[in-house]
Scaffold this motif. Structure first.
Motif, PDB file in Angstrom:
ATOM      1  N   ALA A 251      65.813  53.931   3.290  1.00 62.88           N
ATOM      2  CA  ALA A 251      66.568  53.900   4.272  1.00 62.88           C
ATOM      3  C   ALA A 251      67.198  55.126   4.732  1.00 62.88           C
ATOM      4  O   ALA A 251      67.420  56.084   3.511  1.00 62.88           O
ATOM      5  CB  ALA A 251      67.917  52.739   3.811  1.00 62.88           C
ATOM      6  N   CYS A 252      67.408  55.503   5.822  1.00 63.55           N
ATOM      7  CA  CYS A 252      68.038  56.855   6.323  1.00 63.55           C
ATOM      8  C   CYS A 252      69.728  56.804   5.758  1.00 63.55           C
ATOM      9  O   CYS A 252      70.240  55.916   6.004  1.00 63.55           O
ATOM     10  CB  CYS A 252      67.912  56.755   7.878  1.00 63.55           C
ATOM     11  N   PRO A 253      69.813  57.936   5.242  1.00 63.76           N
ATOM     12  CA  PRO A 253      71.195  58.142   4.715  1.00 63.76           C
ATOM     13  C   PRO A 253      72.251  58.070   5.776  1.00 63.76           C
ATOM     14  O   PRO A 253      73.404  57.753   5.604  1.00 63.76           O
ATOM     15  CB  PRO A 253      71.224  59.399   3.962  1.00 63.76           C
TER      16      PRO A 253
ATOM     17  N   ARG B 185      59.897  56.763   6.391  1.00 63.66           N
ATOM     18  CA  ARG B 185      59.045  57.295   5.465  1.00 63.66           C
ATOM     19  C   ARG B 185      59.920  58.741   4.956  1.00 63.66           C
ATOM     20  O   ARG B 185      60.202  59.403   5.569  1.00 63.66           O
ATOM     21  CB  ARG B 185      57.758  57.945   5.678  1.00 63.66           C
ATOM     22  N   PRO B 186      59.850  58.829   3.524  1.00 68.37           N
ATOM     23  CA  PRO B 186      60.464  59.920   2.981  1.00 68.37           C
ATOM     24  C   PRO B 186      59.719  61.186   3.570  1.00 68.37           C
ATOM     25  O   PRO B 186      58.373  61.285   3.596  1.00 68.37           O
ATOM     26  CB  PRO B 186      60.264  59.745   1.638  1.00 68.37           C
TER      27      PRO B 186
ATOM     28  N   ALA C 295      65.165  62.370   2.689  1.00 70.64           N
ATOM     29  CA  ALA C 295      64.647  63.161   1.431  1.00 70.64           C
ATOM     30  C   ALA C 295      63.499  62.828   0.786  1.00 70.64           C
ATOM     31  O   ALA C 295      62.967  61.478   1.055  1.00 70.64           O
ATOM     32  CB  ALA C 295      65.754  63.022   0.503  1.00 70.64           C
ATOM     33  N   GLU C 296      62.802  63.780   0.178  1.00 74.36           N
ATOM     34  CA  GLU C 296      61.576  63.496  -0.440  1.00 74.36           C
ATOM     35  C   GLU C 296      61.847  62.552  -1.750  1.00 74.36           C
ATOM     36  O   GLU C 296      62.693  62.878  -2.584  1.00 74.36           O
ATOM     37  CB  GLU C 296      60.818  64.861  -0.937  1.00 74.36           C
ATOM     38  N   GLU C 297      61.001  61.619  -2.204  1.00 71.95           N
ATOM     39  CA  GLU C 297      61.002  60.996  -3.512  1.00 71.95           C
ATOM     40  C   GLU C 297      60.544  61.758  -4.708  1.00 71.95           C
ATOM     41  O   GLU C 297      59.689  62.549  -4.380  1.00 71.95           O
ATOM     42  CB  GLU C 297      60.499  59.607  -3.264  1.00 71.95           C
TER      43      GLU C 297
END
Length: 187
Positions: A162-164, A171-172, A184-186
């Motif tokens: 989910a977008c912050p 997609r990250p 953000a990257e996971e």
């Protein structure tokens, strides 16, 4: 004034243009020697401040405040004092006839603008998205909370987050499709 030959930027001084960085050609000219005039008086000290004797004029009236009052306070007879008397017997409470300027609340609310709206900057009409496709400014629209429905297996739903900012799935490592925020990257 210096005018840049590349971008026509005008600036008061400098060896390169403040806008494009073009270095100006410098011509080295020797400064001619300055001859001192014999009738001028030279300064007796070099740099800094020197104590100057400056006596006060005897006929000058001093009007500055002294450290202590030298006259007793006087009461002006014709001065109207604005002090109020005791108010213990005055009635206190709300004002019944006061108009607050507000109508009673009827509970009806103006609906949020949905559907195609026009950008307030470039007047481009667009139906979806929070940013204008033409100029990139934020669109005057209320965001409708979208229900996220995950269907299929767990492998298909993985990799989305989910977008912050607007909570839209994405997609990250990419920008959000709705608001443009970076996901953000996971780890």
């Amino acid at each position: 004034m210096i005018i840049c030959p590349v971008c026509d930027h005008v600036q008061p001084e400098g060896i390169e243009c403040d806008v494009c960085g073009k270095r100006f050609p410098t011509t080295v000219t020797a400064t001619p020697p300055v001859a001192r005039l014999p009738e001028l008086e030279l300064t007796p000290h070099a740099g800094g401040r020197d104590a100057v004797l400056a006596p006060t004029l005897p006929e000058l009236d001093e009007t500055r405040l002294r450290s202590g009052p030298d006259l007793p306070a006087q009461v002006v007879q014709d001065l109207e004092l604005t002090l109020s008397g005791p108010t213990a017997d005055a009635p206190t409470g709300g004002l019944d006839g006061l108009d607050t300027g507000r109508a009673p609340d009827d509970g009806v609310r103006t609906p949020a603008p949905l559907g195609a709206v026009a950008c307030r900057y470039c007047r481009h009409v667009q139906a979806t998205g929070l940013l204008c496709d033409n100029c990139g400014m934020r669109m005057p629209r209320a965001r409708v909370a979208q229900a996220v429905v995950v269907t299929g297996t767990a492998e298909e739903g993985e990799g989305w987050m989910a977008c912050p900012t607007c909570h839209t799935p994405g997609r990250p490592g990419r920008n959000c499709n709705e608001c443009g925020a970076r996901l953000a990257e996971e780890a």
